[in-house]
Write an enzyme that holds these catalytic residues in place. Structure first.
Site, PDB file in Angstrom:
ATOM      1  N   TYR A 168       0.807  -1.222   0.000  1.00 18.12           N
ATOM      2  CA  TYR A 168       0.000   0.000   0.000  1.00 18.12           C
ATOM      3  C   TYR A 168       0.842   1.275   0.000  1.00 18.12           C
ATOM      4  O   TYR A 168       0.511   2.232  -0.727  1.00 18.12           O
ATOM      5  CB  TYR A 168      -0.991  -0.024   1.167  1.00 18.12           C
ATOM      6  CG  TYR A 168      -2.245  -0.785   0.830  1.00 18.12           C
ATOM      7  CD1 TYR A 168      -3.320  -0.136   0.203  1.00 18.12           C
ATOM      8  CD2 TYR A 168      -2.359  -2.137   1.094  1.00 18.12           C
ATOM      9  CE1 TYR A 168      -4.470  -0.831  -0.126  1.00 18.12           C
ATOM     10  CE2 TYR A 168      -3.502  -2.840   0.758  1.00 18.12           C
ATOM     11  CZ  TYR A 168      -4.560  -2.185   0.145  1.00 18.12           C
ATOM     12  OH  TYR A 168      -5.686  -2.872  -0.202  1.00 18.12           O
ATOM     13  N   GLU A 201      -8.893  -6.510   4.662  1.00 16.91           N
ATOM     14  CA  GLU A 201      -8.213  -7.620   3.994  1.00 16.91           C
ATOM     15  C   GLU A 201      -7.510  -8.540   4.992  1.00 16.91           C
ATOM     16  O   GLU A 201      -7.476  -9.761   4.789  1.00 16.91           O
ATOM     17  CB  GLU A 201      -7.237  -7.075   2.955  1.00 16.91           C
ATOM     18  CG  GLU A 201      -7.953  -6.461   1.760  1.00 16.91           C
ATOM     19  CD  GLU A 201      -7.079  -5.538   0.925  1.00 16.91           C
ATOM     20  OE1 GLU A 201      -5.841  -5.610   1.058  1.00 16.91           O
ATOM     21  OE2 GLU A 201      -7.651  -4.737   0.157  1.00 16.91           O
ATOM     22  N   TYR A 228     -16.040 -16.637  -6.576  1.00 19.44           N
ATOM     23  CA  TYR A 228     -15.047 -17.002  -7.590  1.00 19.44           C
ATOM     24  C   TYR A 228     -13.764 -17.449  -6.920  1.00 19.44           C
ATOM     25  O   TYR A 228     -13.555 -17.256  -5.712  1.00 19.44           O
ATOM     26  CB  TYR A 228     -14.767 -15.811  -8.522  1.00 19.44           C
ATOM     27  CG  TYR A 228     -14.275 -14.568  -7.817  1.00 19.44           C
ATOM     28  CD1 TYR A 228     -12.941 -14.419  -7.440  1.00 19.44           C
ATOM     29  CD2 TYR A 228     -15.148 -13.517  -7.534  1.00 19.44           C
ATOM     30  CE1 TYR A 228     -12.493 -13.282  -6.791  1.00 19.44           C
ATOM     31  CE2 TYR A 228     -14.713 -12.373  -6.871  1.00 19.44           C
ATOM     32  CZ  TYR A 228     -13.389 -12.261  -6.508  1.00 19.44           C
ATOM     33  OH  TYR A 228     -12.946 -11.137  -5.857  1.00 19.44           O
ATOM     34  N   GLY A 285     -21.589 -15.619 -18.489  1.00 18.20           N
ATOM     35  CA  GLY A 285     -22.140 -15.107 -17.249  1.00 18.20           C
ATOM     36  C   GLY A 285     -23.065 -16.081 -16.543  1.00 18.20           C
ATOM     37  O   GLY A 285     -23.486 -15.820 -15.419  1.00 18.20           O
ATOM     38  N   THR A 295     -22.162 -18.876 -15.348  1.00 15.24           N
ATOM     39  CA  THR A 295     -21.435 -19.749 -14.420  1.00 15.24           C
ATOM     40  C   THR A 295     -21.845 -19.567 -12.957  1.00 15.24           C
ATOM     41  O   THR A 295     -22.129 -20.561 -12.277  1.00 15.24           O
ATOM     42  CB  THR A 295     -19.910 -19.601 -14.591  1.00 15.24           C
ATOM     43  OG1 THR A 295     -19.550 -18.216 -14.555  1.00 15.24           O
ATOM     44  CG2 THR A 295     -19.473 -20.180 -15.924  1.00 15.24           C
ATOM     45  N   PRO A 296     -21.900 -18.334 -12.409  1.00 11.17           N
ATOM     46  CA  PRO A 296     -22.345 -18.229 -11.022  1.00 11.17           C
ATOM     47  C   PRO A 296     -23.809 -18.607 -10.850  1.00 11.17           C
ATOM     48  O   PRO A 296     -24.217 -19.083  -9.784  1.00 11.17           O
ATOM     49  CB  PRO A 296     -22.091 -16.757 -10.677  1.00 11.17           C
ATOM     50  CG  PRO A 296     -22.100 -16.047 -11.979  1.00 11.17           C
ATOM     51  CD  PRO A 296     -21.525 -17.020 -12.970  1.00 11.17           C
ATOM     52  N   PHE A 331     -19.999  -7.842 -12.332  1.00 10.88           N
ATOM     53  CA  PHE A 331     -19.214  -7.625 -13.551  1.00 10.88           C
ATOM     54  C   PHE A 331     -18.087  -8.653 -13.602  1.00 10.88           C
ATOM     55  O   PHE A 331     -17.521  -9.007 -12.575  1.00 10.88           O
ATOM     56  CB  PHE A 331     -18.590  -6.235 -13.555  1.00 10.88           C
ATOM     57  CG  PHE A 331     -19.560  -5.107 -13.748  1.00 10.88           C
ATOM     58  CD1 PHE A 331     -19.945  -4.726 -15.006  1.00 10.88           C
ATOM     59  CD2 PHE A 331     -20.094  -4.455 -12.659  1.00 10.88           C
ATOM     60  CE1 PHE A 331     -20.842  -3.679 -15.198  1.00 10.88           C
ATOM     61  CE2 PHE A 331     -20.980  -3.408 -12.819  1.00 10.88           C
ATOM     62  CZ  PHE A 331     -21.361  -3.030 -14.096  1.00 10.88           C
ATOM     63  N   GLY A 347     -14.474  -8.715 -14.465  1.00 11.47           N
ATOM     64  CA  GLY A 347     -13.443  -7.715 -14.660  1.00 11.47           C
ATOM     65  C   GLY A 347     -13.749  -6.491 -13.816  1.00 11.47           C
ATOM     66  O   GLY A 347     -14.641  -6.488 -12.989  1.00 11.47           O
ATOM     67  N   PRO A 348     -12.995  -5.394 -14.020  1.00 17.36           N
ATOM     68  CA  PRO A 348     -13.229  -4.174 -13.241  1.00 17.36           C
ATOM     69  C   PRO A 348     -14.645  -3.650 -13.441  1.00 17.36           C
ATOM     70  O   PRO A 348     -15.182  -3.665 -14.551  1.00 17.36           O
ATOM     71  CB  PRO A 348     -12.203  -3.185 -13.818  1.00 17.36           C
ATOM     72  CG  PRO A 348     -11.156  -4.038 -14.437  1.00 17.36           C
ATOM     73  CD  PRO A 348     -11.872  -5.244 -14.952  1.00 17.36           C
TER      74      PRO A 348
END
Length: 405
Positions: A95, A137, A190, A278, A280-281, A397, A399-400
């Site tokens: 960081y 985290e 994921y 999309g 998959t989840p 989403f 990705g970002p």
């Protein structure tokens, strides 16, 4: 706590960040990777080349400045990013490095407008924001390691089985190399896959949704081969998985992560909408729903190009056949002649509101959706037009994150 003067100074930069945010983050990444190329082992190179990561960071910095006096407003986004960081193995000692180069980029882009007061305020604010991330985290790493079958960073898994699900999607069944237990997970989560591709200088890490139910002796990911669009660079990891990975090979996995998860306390009807990979989840959620909430009505709606691109169809249809509370519907944009002769789909074209309402008679329920960004935007607008409350619209989403508006 930040002083009132610092808060007001940060807020004064909001209009500037709105205009120059992406320029700052582009320069930030250039500076960061020049000084610390080892961080290229962590970052998604494709998102860098496409500018997606720069835009995502610019949006995050803008939101942090806008809500610097009410950081709880952006806490859901912070937690979403923290999940990603934990799955990537981001460490507290990284960081300060990020802070140094972010402040350097702000100073370079804004020039004389970046006064000493502004830079000091941003340094102070970054310290507070970084401490929030580090705290969240740290808890995530601890919880990940201490849960039954859990682990902290990356763990080797053997590719036990490979199934071709469609022309472009393949499933990989992964079992732990140490043959020990594996962590359970909430449907929708994921895992990060870390690979060292022959000939590549840096490792690559990608996130793939788990596409089967928890409680199995394996994890399953179903991966789309990303090399079919000539306007987008090929996905190095997806192509590597499809072309080179074989049964018996070893892949390194993070423990399951993510905040796009099924609300298990909700008993109302649920609609699962997906486009392309999309689904998959959604398949993971479907498996879980029929075993844990057998009386809950589920509508599974999937959009694909045609039957050749429709993955996991037979698996989903078998579930629906065995569980009468499940309804499925397929929407193909370009059905083949075979699709038409077999009546393999329920609608040609795109999902629209009248068709959705014919399948789901009420907004009283929850809606989960995932897929390519144009699909996500279209579905979100349909649900808004129908009057589905924001709290009942759940999405992720790949990705970002981008804007759905």
């Amino acid at each position: 706590m930040l002083s009132e003067q610092t808060i007001q100074t940060i807020k004064s930069t909001v209009p500037v960040l709105e205009v120059h945010g992406v320029a700052i983050t582009k320069l930030f990444y250039d500076r960061l990777f020049t000084a610390h190329p080892e961080l290229l082992h962590v970052f998604n190179h494709a998102n860098q080349k496409q500018g997606r990561q720069q835009t995502a960071l610019a949006n995050a910095v803008y939101a942090a400045a806008k809500y610097i006096d009410r950081l709880e407003v952006i806490l859901p986004v912070v937690k979403q990013i923290a999940h990603k960081h934990r799955s990537l193995g981001v460490k507290p000692e990284q960081y300060p490095i990020v802070g140094e180069h972010l402040l350097g980029a702000i100073k370079e882009v804004l020039g004389d407008a970046a006064t000493d007061d502004i830079l000091a305020a941003w340094a102070e604010a970054y310290g507070v924001i970084a401490s929030v991330f580090i705290g969240i985290e740290t808890d995530m790493y601890t919880n990940s390691a201490l849960q039954p079958g859990g682990w902290r960073d990356f763990r080797p898994f053997v590719v036990a089985r490979i199934d071709k699900e469609s022309d472009v999607i393949t499933s990989f069944y992964l079992t732990p190399q140490d043959q020990g237990p594996i962590a359970s997970f909430e449907p929708g989560k994921y895992v990060s896959i870390r690979v060292q591709i022959p000939g590549e200088t840096y490792t690559h890490i990608r996130q793939y949704s788990l596409s089967h139910a928890p409680g199995q002796p394996f994890y399953r990911i179903s991966v789309k081969r990303e090399d079919t669009n000539p306007t987008v660079p090929a996905g190095k990891v997806s192509v590597y998985l499809h072309n080179q990975v074989q049964e018996g090979d070893v892949l390194w996995l993070s423990a399951p992560a993510g905040d796009f998860t099924l609300d298990q306390t909700d008993t109302r009807p649920v609609t699962l909408l997906s486009g392309g990979v999309g689904l998959t989840p959604m398949v993971s959620m479907l498996h879980f729903l029929v075993t844990t909430q057998p009386n809950r009505k589920v509508t599974f709606i999937h959009a694909a190009q045609n039957g050749q691109h429709h993955a996991l169809r037979h698996e989903i249809e078998r579930i629906a056949m065995a569980h009468p509370q499940v309804t499925v519907a397929w929407c193909y944009t370009q059905p083949t002649a075979s699709d038409a002769s077999e009546q393999a789909y329920h609608k040609q074209g795109y999902i629209d509101l009248p068709w959705l309402q014919s399948l789901v008679p009420t907004v009283e329920g929850s809606f989960y959706f995932c897929g390519p960004l144009p699909f996500m935007k279209a579905v979100n607008q349909l649900l808004i037009a129908w009057g589905v409350p924001e709290d009942d619209r759940h999405y992720e989403f790949f990705g970002p994150s981008g804007a759905l508006s």
